[in-house]
Enzyme design. Structure first.
Site, short mmCIF file in Angstrom:
data_model
loop_
_atom_site.label_atom_id
_atom_site.label_comp_id
_atom_site.label_asym_id
_atom_site.label_seq_id
_atom_site.Cartn_x
_atom_site.Cartn_y
_atom_site.Cartn_z
N GLU A 90 0.84 -1.20 0.00
CA GLU A 90 0.00 0.00 0.00
C GLU A 90 0.87 1.23 0.00
O GLU A 90 0.47 2.28 -0.49
CB GLU A 90 -0.91 0.01 1.25
CG GLU A 90 -2.00 1.08 1.24
CD GLU A 90 -1.55 2.43 1.81
OE1 GLU A 90 -2.32 3.40 1.72
OE2 GLU A 90 -0.43 2.54 2.33
N HIS A 102 -6.40 -10.62 8.43
CA HIS A 102 -5.74 -9.31 8.35
C HIS A 102 -6.03 -8.63 9.68
O HIS A 102 -7.19 -8.53 10.09
CB HIS A 102 -6.31 -8.50 7.18
CG HIS A 102 -5.95 -7.05 7.27
ND1 HIS A 102 -4.64 -6.64 7.38
CD2 HIS A 102 -6.71 -5.93 7.32
CE1 HIS A 102 -4.61 -5.31 7.47
NE2 HIS A 102 -5.85 -4.86 7.45
N CYS A 147 -4.66 -3.30 1.85
CA CYS A 147 -4.00 -4.42 2.54
C CYS A 147 -4.23 -5.76 1.87
O CYS A 147 -3.69 -6.78 2.30
CB CYS A 147 -4.51 -4.52 3.98
SG CYS A 147 -4.34 -2.99 4.89
P1 HMG Z 1 -11.23 5.02 18.49
O1 HMG Z 1 -12.35 5.98 18.36
O2 HMG Z 1 -9.89 5.60 18.82
O3 HMG Z 1 -11.47 3.94 19.58
O4 HMG Z 1 -11.16 4.25 17.08
P2 HMG Z 1 -12.84 3.46 20.29
O5 HMG Z 1 -13.37 4.51 21.16
O6 HMG Z 1 -13.75 2.85 19.23
O7 HMG Z 1 -12.24 2.32 21.22
C1 HMG Z 1 -11.59 1.22 20.66
C2 HMG Z 1 -11.88 0.03 21.57
O8 HMG Z 1 -11.24 0.25 22.83
C3 HMG Z 1 -13.36 -0.17 21.90
O9 HMG Z 1 -13.58 -1.55 21.96
C4 HMG Z 1 -13.49 0.43 23.31
O10 HMG Z 1 -14.57 -0.09 24.05
C5 HMG Z 1 -12.18 0.03 23.91
P3 HMG Z 1 -14.78 -2.22 21.11
O11 HMG Z 1 -16.03 -1.64 21.61
O12 HMG Z 1 -14.53 -1.83 19.65
O13 HMG Z 1 -14.62 -3.68 21.31
N1 HMG Z 1 -11.74 0.83 25.05
C6 HMG Z 1 -11.20 0.30 26.16
N2 HMG Z 1 -10.94 -0.97 26.52
C7 HMG Z 1 -10.36 -1.17 27.74
N3 HMG Z 1 -10.06 -0.18 28.61
C8 HMG Z 1 -10.33 1.11 28.29
C9 HMG Z 1 -10.91 1.39 27.02
N4 HMG Z 1 -11.29 2.53 26.39
C10 HMG Z 1 -11.80 2.16 25.18
N5 HMG Z 1 -10.03 2.06 29.14
C11 HMG Z 1 -10.48 2.78 15.38
C12 HMG Z 1 -10.77 2.91 16.88
C13 HMG Z 1 -10.16 1.33 15.06
C14 HMG Z 1 -11.71 3.21 14.56
C15 HMG Z 1 -9.26 3.68 15.04
O14 HMG Z 1 -8.10 3.19 15.66
C16 HMG Z 1 -8.97 3.80 13.55
O15 HMG Z 1 -9.55 4.62 12.84
N6 HMG Z 1 -8.03 2.97 13.02
C17 HMG Z 1 -7.66 2.97 11.61
C18 HMG Z 1 -8.68 2.24 10.76
C19 HMG Z 1 -8.69 0.75 11.04
O16 HMG Z 1 -7.74 0.18 11.53
N7 HMG Z 1 -9.80 0.07 10.63
C20 HMG Z 1 -9.89 -1.36 10.77
C21 HMG Z 1 -10.75 -2.01 9.69
S1 HMG Z 1 -10.26 -1.47 8.04
C22 HMG Z 1 -8.81 -2.37 7.70
O17 HMG Z 1 -8.50 -3.29 8.38
C23 HMG Z 1 -7.99 -1.91 6.52
C24 HMG Z 1 -6.72 -1.17 6.87
O18 HMG Z 1 -5.77 -2.08 7.39
C25 HMG Z 1 -6.18 -0.44 5.65
C26 HMG Z 1 -5.94 -1.19 4.35
O19 HMG Z 1 -6.71 -2.04 3.94
O20 HMG Z 1 -4.96 -0.80 3.67
C27 HMG Z 1 -6.95 -0.12 7.92
#
Ligand code: HMG
Length: 382
Positions: free
Chosen positions: A79, A233, A111
């Site tokens: 990528e 992935h 990816c």
């Molecule tokens: P965010 O808003 O920072 O996090 O975004 P959140 O508020 O959704 O919290 C994440 C998790 O932590 C949640 O768990 C919370 O509950 C938990 P879930 O409900 O999802 O099971 N949490 C806690 N747990 C324990 N103790 C605490 C605590 N506080 C919160 N104190 C997001 C998260 C993944 C959206 C962000 O990191 C992001 O935008 N990442 C980039 C995009 C991404 O990775 N997407 C994944 C799918 S797409 C993909 O895989 C393709 C990619 O690899 C690219 C490609 O293909 O080239 C990205």
């Protein structure tokens, strides 16, 4: 005839950032990263490292065990390409001393493209079984500072040798596919960091991978219970748990986390390695599990935008004789830990320019980017 992954090797970067460091400075509970995302740290390249230097290191270690004259193609999936025109794999020819009569191309679809490369290689070997193909997955996942994606950065490469009668995993014929035009994550040509709709990306991943399973199930006489371990992935390792739960609900089968537990150790420490992530999951599963001989692995490949594939592979009888967990431990253990301020400086100084510059030797890796001269990237062995 069996065709598949005969051997593999990995590489990562000089630097690592512990996510506790990021959490502390951002005033975030560290458990959000360690439990919420399932991540401990991420690899980060020195200024003289990129996808080519990581790929060269992984491939060099791999090819030292094999007869290079049998290789006919280098399929380089990424990528985070370093040029709009020239395939990254072409740089490897000089660095690794590959023969000139080897074809080299680069593949792109976020990816996912490593899986396209693997399947293209398997199909090519079916026509010319005496030949071998080097498949490279290598990426630097670099998100903008202070965005949701920041803790999910990472970097790494997996080089795989695809042959007939493989030592590690036979790739079985028949995949499930799913393609849909969705803007969950994309990176325009003039941007060094991606645009991301975080929630949409989670939904798109789950929808596409489940649909890919459905497509496969409709085409092959295969039940979910016929799969012994699942590989995903892993943009962050919690995503694999989310997908397995969604799959269990969708199929009505109970699917325990034990089906994926051993596949996550490397990705927890590396961060998102985009095209390489699924193949780090495979590497971890092979290294962490002594009882995989004759077992069927199910591979969930996903690339935003979005393309997904589900395919299967059979682990070969003597796979334990052909794995090198100590090499991965060395790669992970040799990384130099960054302070928060060093990380910020390194992130801001990232050079994605074609203008002339030189880099000071930083990395201990065997290959480095020495700089750019007259718009041309220069690499050297050290
Ligand atoms: P965010 O808003 O920072 O996090 O975004 P959140 O508020 O959704 O919290 C994440 C998790 O932590 C949640 O768990 C919370 O509950 C938990 P879930 O409900 O999802 O099971 N949490 C806690 N747990 C324990 N103790 C605490 C605590 N506080 C919160 N104190 C997001 C998260 C993944 C959206 C962000 O990191 C992001 O935008 N990442 C980039 C995009 C991404 O990775 N997407 C994944 C799918 S797409 C993909 O895989 C393709 C990619 O690899 C690219 C490609 O293909 O080239 C990205």
């Amino acid at each position: 005839m069996k065709i598949g992954i005969h051997d593999l090797e990995v590489a990562t970067t000089h630097y690592v950032l512990d996510l506790d460091t990021l959490a502390e400075r951002h005033g975030i509970d560290p458990k959000k990263f360690s439990i919420g995302l399932g991540q401990d740290a991420f690899s980060m390249p020195a200024p003289d490292e990129d996808i080519v230097t990581m790929a060269a290191e992984a491939a060099d270690t791999l090819l030292a065990r094999h007869d290079v004259s049998k290789i006919r193609q280098v399929l380089f999936a990424t990528e985070s390409s370093v040029d709009q025109s020239k395939a990254a794999g072409v740089y490897l020819h000089e660095l690794l001393g590959l023969p000139a009569n080897v074809r080299s191309v680069e593949l792109k679809q976020a990816c996912y493209s490593g899986t396209a490369a693997l399947q293209m290689a398997v199909n090519a070997i079916a026509r010319t079984p005496e030949e071998q193909i080097l498949v490279i997955t290598s990426d630097v996942a670099r998100y903008a500072l202070e965005t949701g994606g920041e803790p999910t950065q990472g970097a790494g490469a997996v080089a795989m040798l695809i042959t007939a009668n493989p030592n590690l995993v036979e790739i079985e014929p028949g995949s499930g596919f799913h393609t849909s035009d969705v803007n969950d994550f994309w990176r325009p040509n003039d941007s060094t960091t991606p645009y991301v709709d975080g929630q949409l990306s989670l939904d798109a991943y789950l929808t596409a991978t489940t649909a890919a399973w459905d497509d496969l199930a409709a085409r092959r006489d295969l039940s979910i219970d016929d799969v012994d371990k699942f590989l995903h992935h892993q943009p962050f390792t919690k995503m694999a748990r989310k997908q397995l739960a969604a799959l269990a609900e969708h199929t009505g089968h109970e699917l325990s986390d034990e089906l994926i537990e051993e596949s996550m150790s490397y990705n927890r420490a590396l961060g998102n390695t985009y095209t390489a992530s699924l193949y780090f999951a495979l590497t971890a599963q092979l290294h962490n599990n002594e009882n995989l001989a004759g077992k069927r692995l199910g591979f969930f490949s996903y690339g935003s935008g979005a393309v997904a594939e589900f395919f299967t592979g059979m682990v070969q009888e003597n796979y334990r004789d052909h794995i090198y967990p100590e090499h991965v431990a060395k790669q992970l253990g040799n990384r130099v830990e960054l302070t928060y301020d060093e990380y910020r400086t390194l992130h801001s100084d990232f050079a994605a320019t074609s203008e002339t510059y030189t880099t000071q030797p930083t990395t201990h890796a065997p290959f480095r980017l020495s700089g750019v001269t007259e718009f041309q990237r220069r690499y050297e062995a050290q």
